[in-house]
Write an enzyme that holds these catalytic residues in place. Structure first.
Site, PDB file in Angstrom:
ATOM      1  N   ASP A   1       0.851  -1.185   0.000  1.00 38.74           N
ATOM      2  CA  ASP A   1       0.000   0.000   0.000  1.00 38.74           C
ATOM      3  C   ASP A   1       0.888   1.237   0.000  1.00 38.74           C
ATOM      4  O   ASP A   1       1.782   1.374   0.853  1.00 38.74           O
ATOM      5  CB  ASP A   1      -0.912  -0.003   1.232  1.00 38.74           C
ATOM      6  CG  ASP A   1      -1.926   1.127   1.192  1.00 38.74           C
ATOM      7  OD1 ASP A   1      -3.033   0.912   0.667  1.00 38.74           O
ATOM      8  OD2 ASP A   1      -1.603   2.234   1.673  1.00 38.74           O
ATOM      9  N   ILE A   2       0.665   2.128  -0.963  1.00 33.46           N
ATOM     10  CA  ILE A   2       1.465   3.358  -1.049  1.00 33.46           C
ATOM     11  C   ILE A   2       1.108   4.257   0.127  1.00 33.46           C
ATOM     12  O   ILE A   2      -0.065   4.546   0.377  1.00 33.46           O
ATOM     13  CB  ILE A   2       1.213   4.083  -2.377  1.00 33.46           C
ATOM     14  CG1 ILE A   2       1.594   3.182  -3.557  1.00 33.46           C
ATOM     15  CG2 ILE A   2       1.992   5.392  -2.443  1.00 33.46           C
ATOM     16  CD1 ILE A   2       1.240   3.751  -4.913  1.00 33.46           C
TER      17      ILE A   2
ATOM     18  N   GLU B   1      -4.654   2.279  -4.361  1.00 32.40           N
ATOM     19  CA  GLU B   1      -3.191   2.316  -4.266  1.00 32.40           C
ATOM     20  C   GLU B   1      -2.622   1.036  -3.679  1.00 32.40           C
ATOM     21  O   GLU B   1      -1.461   1.000  -3.256  1.00 32.40           O
ATOM     22  CB  GLU B   1      -2.749   3.524  -3.418  1.00 32.40           C
ATOM     23  CG  GLU B   1      -3.090   3.441  -1.948  1.00 32.40           C
ATOM     24  CD  GLU B   1      -4.480   3.982  -1.603  1.00 32.40           C
ATOM     25  OE1 GLU B   1      -4.666   4.392  -0.452  1.00 32.40           O
ATOM     26  OE2 GLU B   1      -5.359   3.993  -2.485  1.00 32.40           O
TER      27      GLU B   1
END
Length: 320
Positions: free
Chosen positions: A175-176, A218
């Site tokens: 996950d960004i 994301e």
């Protein structure tokens, strides 16, 4: 150039057909038996269309047809003077694209050949189009990684392989960090650039057997066949270090911006269901977020509540 192979044990017919078809611009070779035809195909590779007589010494035209259709991407036109003994249905069943009954004029043979070639081209174009549609149906348009729908399909196949061979496999969930803030601050176009670059970095970090997916928003997943959790950690570090070297230049900022990612890792445990497997990877990723982001966390315990009490022992932070 379109390649045609003529097979007939009558030298006069064979020579005349080779000459006539060649005059229309086709690269044409003529041989006198099925055995010669098979040797030519082995030596020179497949042709577009084979035109063969049925009745020949040794291997018959029908047997040759079955061999060709089983071995090569080649159409076959059968010729026979025995209309009472051979039917169109029989020829098609044996793999022929068309059947011509003798006596036939060369003009008719050429017309039949061109029709088979047109159908062949349409079939090839359709197969290319279907392959592209298939690729689009399983590919995320923005990142060019596989999409989440394909992730579940591949995960089930990997589970089948595990049950059959007992080979380990691991999962990364990524996950960004602070992506919503980045999107809100710099706009969706800049956010899309981050997602696209993230997809490229992940893909570059993988082996041929590995596969990467945009899980949603994301979030990304990476499926690692034949991989234990320690090896999966190496892949995760490659991805995180690759992103750490990347500079982003949103128009609203005078200096480059650096993006980080939080990663969770787990390995499949015998007899567990896939929901539990994915949830554990998600929990590992959540642990990375909770511990300050820009981290990799490995969880191998089925009890996520117990795993939460062991975050420090399982979490390894990549140096800035």
């Amino acid at each position: 150039m379109t390649r045609i192979l003529v097979v007939d044990d009558d030298s006069a017919i064979r020579s005349a057909m080779e000459t006539y078809i060649s005059m229309d611009g086709f690269h044409t070779v003529a041989v006198s038996s099925a055995e010669e035809a098979m040797e030519h195909l082995r030596r020179c590779g497949p042709v577009d269309v084979v035109i063969t007589d049925i009745m020949m010494e040794g291997i018959s035209g029908l047997e040759l047809t079955e061999h060709i259709r089983a071995t090569y991407d080649t159409d076959v036109i059968i010729m026979t003077g025995y209309s009472a003994e051979y039917s169109y249905e029989e020829a098609i069943r044996r793999g022929a694209s068309d059947i011509i009954f003798k006596p036939a004029r060369f003009e008719e043979i050429l017309l039949r050949l061109k029709r088979v070639l047109r159908e062949r081209k349409l079939t090839q174009e359709r197969e290319v189009m279907l392959a592209k549609l298939q690729e689009l149906s399983i590919t995320d348009e923005l990142t060019r990684l596989f999409n989440s729908r394909h992730f579940y399909s591949r995960l089930e196949k990997e589970l089948e392989r595990f049950h059959r061979y007992g080979h380990p496999f691991s999962l990364l969930l990524l996950d960004i960090d602070h992506f919503k803030d980045y999107n809100d601050t710099h706009g969706h176009l800049e956010g899309d650039r981050v997602l696209m670059r993230m997809g490229a970095i992940i893909q570059k970090s993988l082996r041929t057997m590995d596969s990467a997916y945009r899980y949603g928003g994301e979030e990304f997943t990476v499926l690692l066949p034949e991989t234990e959790v320690k090896e999966a950690l190496v892949v995760a570090q490659r991805i995180q270090e690759g992103l750490a070297r990347e500079k982003f230049f949103p128009a609203s900022m005078p200096n480059p911006v650096y993006i980080t990612v939080s990663i969770g890792i787990t390995e499949y445990i015998t007899e567990e269901n896939l929901v539990t497997f994915i949830q554990r990877a998600d929990m590992a990723m959540y642990c990375s977020k909770k511990n300050g982001r820009n981290q990799i966390t490995t969880l191998m315990n089925n009890d996520c509540r117990e795993s939460m009490q062991c975050l420090k022992s399982w979490s390894s932070k990549i140096p800035d």
